[in-house]
Design a protein around this motif. Structure first.
Motif, mmCIF file in Angstrom:
data_model
loop_
_atom_site.group_PDB
_atom_site.id
_atom_site.type_symbol
_atom_site.label_atom_id
_atom_site.label_comp_id
_atom_site.label_asym_id
_atom_site.label_seq_id
_atom_site.Cartn_x
_atom_site.Cartn_y
_atom_site.Cartn_z
ATOM 1 N N MET A 175 64.548 9.349 -69.755
ATOM 2 C CA MET A 175 66.119 10.409 -69.666
ATOM 3 C C MET A 175 66.943 9.330 -71.039
ATOM 4 N N ILE A 176 67.232 10.186 -72.245
ATOM 5 C CA ILE A 176 67.704 10.029 -72.860
ATOM 6 C C ILE A 176 69.467 10.135 -72.272
ATOM 7 N N PRO A 177 70.188 8.545 -72.447
ATOM 8 C CA PRO A 177 71.485 9.158 -71.441
ATOM 9 C C PRO A 177 72.889 9.598 -72.458
ATOM 10 N N TYR A 178 73.957 10.006 -71.970
ATOM 11 C CA TYR A 178 74.897 10.261 -72.954
ATOM 12 C C TYR A 178 75.796 9.248 -74.110
ATOM 13 N N ASN A 179 75.811 7.715 -73.477
ATOM 14 C CA ASN A 179 76.141 7.064 -74.053
ATOM 15 C C ASN A 179 75.322 5.497 -73.244
ATOM 16 N N LYS A 180 74.625 5.081 -74.256
ATOM 17 C CA LYS A 180 74.332 3.506 -73.758
ATOM 18 C C LYS A 180 74.753 1.974 -74.348
ATOM 19 N N PRO A 181 75.950 1.693 -73.942
ATOM 20 C CA PRO A 181 76.208 0.335 -75.076
ATOM 21 C C PRO A 181 75.326 -0.628 -74.787
ATOM 22 N N ALA A 182 75.696 -1.090 -75.785
ATOM 23 C CA ALA A 182 74.531 -2.195 -76.388
ATOM 24 C C ALA A 182 75.836 -3.722 -77.601
ATOM 25 N N VAL A 188 77.425 8.327 -87.695
ATOM 26 C CA VAL A 188 78.015 9.010 -88.736
ATOM 27 C C VAL A 188 76.756 9.583 -88.982
ATOM 28 N N VAL A 189 75.956 8.590 -89.158
ATOM 29 C CA VAL A 189 74.369 9.658 -89.785
ATOM 30 C C VAL A 189 73.780 10.441 -88.793
ATOM 31 N N ILE A 190 73.617 10.083 -87.237
ATOM 32 C CA ILE A 190 73.415 10.811 -86.222
ATOM 33 C C ILE A 190 74.069 11.948 -86.015
ATOM 34 N N TRP A 191 75.569 12.243 -86.125
ATOM 35 C CA TRP A 191 76.272 12.999 -85.833
ATOM 36 C C TRP A 191 75.895 14.189 -87.413
ATOM 37 N N VAL A 250 66.524 16.113 -79.200
ATOM 38 C CA VAL A 250 67.659 16.171 -78.504
ATOM 39 C C VAL A 250 68.072 17.687 -79.148
ATOM 40 N N ALA A 251 67.959 17.861 -80.426
ATOM 41 C CA ALA A 251 67.658 19.321 -81.264
ATOM 42 C C ALA A 251 67.273 19.886 -81.069
ATOM 43 N N ALA A 252 65.642 19.652 -80.851
ATOM 44 C CA ALA A 252 64.423 20.638 -80.439
ATOM 45 C C ALA A 252 64.910 21.071 -79.297
ATOM 46 N N LYS A 253 65.537 20.691 -78.168
ATOM 47 C CA LYS A 253 65.857 20.889 -77.187
ATOM 48 C C LYS A 253 67.261 22.037 -76.920
ATOM 49 N N VAL A 254 67.660 22.154 -77.661
ATOM 50 C CA VAL A 254 69.224 23.197 -78.206
ATOM 51 C C VAL A 254 68.267 23.596 -78.705
ATOM 52 N N THR A 255 67.262 23.856 -79.724
ATOM 53 C CA THR A 255 66.793 24.982 -80.196
ATOM 54 C C THR A 255 66.392 26.133 -79.119
ATOM 55 N N SER A 256 65.571 25.288 -78.797
ATOM 56 C CA SER A 256 64.833 25.713 -77.657
ATOM 57 C C SER A 256 64.817 26.464 -76.796
ATOM 58 N N ASP A 295 66.369 7.725 -84.599
ATOM 59 C CA ASP A 295 66.173 9.488 -85.624
ATOM 60 C C ASP A 295 64.828 10.930 -84.183
ATOM 61 N N GLU A 296 64.026 9.869 -84.013
ATOM 62 C CA GLU A 296 63.216 10.304 -83.449
ATOM 63 C C GLU A 296 63.417 11.276 -81.908
ATOM 64 N N GLU A 297 64.512 10.543 -81.478
ATOM 65 C CA GLU A 297 65.764 10.860 -80.260
ATOM 66 C C GLU A 297 66.666 11.723 -80.693
#
Ligand SMILES: *Cc1c(COP(=O)(O)O)cnc(C)c1O
Length: 377
Positions: A1-8, A257-260, A365-371, A359-361
């Motif tokens: 599962m890709i979480p919404y947020n992950k502190p690191a 910002v890159v992810i955004w 995510v974007a592919a699943k929104v699109t699908s 980037d892969e994640e």
């Protein structure tokens, strides 16, 4: 599962915590608190910064500092976190909720003046997704009517409005270092005191109503109880962790910002085909990549999309329940419908966003929104 947020961990947080312990002082207002406050004062030109245990706490300090009391009115957006409201309700104030902009969840500055009365004591603006409200309009109104401005800049670290950092424009600004924010220490916050007339008293309220801070600087020869106050200081353990994060603020924000931008580009075709709306960065605002939100056509579609993403291992989340219709405030609200805020409550969805997201994640995510929209699985 890709979480919404992950502190690191992003730097030397743990080394600094150990150092704080070895320095023999882990209560508040020590070495690391001073380093964090100085970081903001030097980098953004903020004149007076006080670390707090949370942004909620900083807002409560702000309400005390502005002498908000029963009968006073405070104007704030309906589309915000409950703490922006609670801090003032705790002092007995009446809330006057303003609608959001049609093109952005931020407060609509054109809908503020109609709410001003001779009892209005403060306007609270919230920079949603770290994006700037129309501060020139808000400041002009506040000055014309002699009202204080509090910027809830919880999400807005490192963002400029024109050439000025958010949190440094109103009389007071508040920040959050909760684990969901760009820079965090688990739980933490900060009050920025821009109005020079409020600076001395801010420090007293911060130190439990005593002039202890002045005492430590050698300005008075003993300290005592001089005003109201409370315990607003975070421990040095939190400040040490925060300092480790602050030293890497540029990398953390650049990655977000890159992810955004990757989300934006990947989802642009969906916006062009009219099935969803992508976020708009307001004029005169920079972007700190705090939240990537999108607007669905209906609440049902939004909820179905959350379910679809969950089935494909992606945790996406909606955001605020509008405060004027909340179980607590509904009976106290004056009854006005706030259509834009209500629309964001129903249609807004946030995608996973944290600096460790690959980037892969992001592509997944974007592919699943699109699908979901293209119905090709
Ligand atoms: C996160 C947040 C807060 C609360 O911050 P805490 O540090 O958790 O108290 C307040 N207002 C807004 C707009 C927020 O996003």
């Amino acid at each position: 599962m890709i979480p919404y947020n992950k502190p690191a961990l992003v730097g030397d947080e743990l080394t600094y915590i150990r150092d704080a312990v070895e320095r023999g002082k882990i209560a508040g207002n020590g070495h690391y608190t001073a380093l964090c406050q100085r970081f903001f004062e030097e980098r953004y030109g903020f004149e007076k910064c006080l670390l707090t245990t949370s942004c909620t706490d900083a807002l409560e300090l702000a309400a005390l500092l502005l002498n908000i009391g029963p009968g006073d009115e405070v104007i704030l957006p309906a589309y915000t976190f409950v703490s922006s409201a609670n801090a003032f309700v705790l002092r007995g104030a009446t809330l006057r909720f303003a609608d959001s902009r049609p093109d952005h969840p931020n407060i609509d500055a054109d809908r503020i003046e109609e709410l001003i009365t001779d009892r209005t004591k403060a306007i609270v603006v919230v920079h949603y997704a770290g994006m700037a409200c129309d501060m020139d309009a808000v400041q002009a109104l506040a000055q014309r009517h002699g009202i204080a401005v509090v910027e809830d800049a919880a999400q807005a670290i490192n963002v400029l409005y024109k050439d000025r950092p958010l949190g440094g424009i109103g009389d007071l600004g508040t920040f959050s270092f909760h684990e969901t924010k760009n820079i965090n220490c688990g739980e933490g916050g900060m009050l920025v005191v821009n109005n020079p007339e409020l600076r001395e008293r801010a420090e007293i309220i911060w130190e439990k109503g005593t002039n202890r801070a002045a005492f430590w600087r050698g300005e008075v020869d003993k300290y005592g109880w001089v005003d109201v106050g409370s315990s607003f200081l975070p421990s040095e353990l939190n400040a040490a962790f925060l300092y480790g994060q602050l030293q890497h603020i540029d990398e953390v924000i650049a990655r977000r910002v890159v992810i955004w931008d990757e989300y934006f580009e990947a989802l642009r075709p969906l916006q062009e085909s009219g099935v969803l709306e992508l976020p708009r960065i307001p004029q005169h605002s920079t972007n700190n990549g705090h939240i990537f939100y999108m607007l669905c056509r209906s609440e049902d579609e939004r909820d179905a999309l959350i379910g679809h993403l969950k089935e494909h291992g992606v945790h996406s989340v909606f955001h605020y329940q509008v405060l004027h219709r909340s179980p607590y405030y509904r009976k106290r609200h004056d009854g006005r419908a706030l259509q834009n805020a209500e629309r964001y409550e129903k249609s807004l969805l946030r995608l996973p966003l944290y600096s460790g997201l690959t980037d892969e994640e992001v592509r997944h995510v974007a592919a699943k929104v699109t699908s979901f929209y293209r119905e090709d699985g």
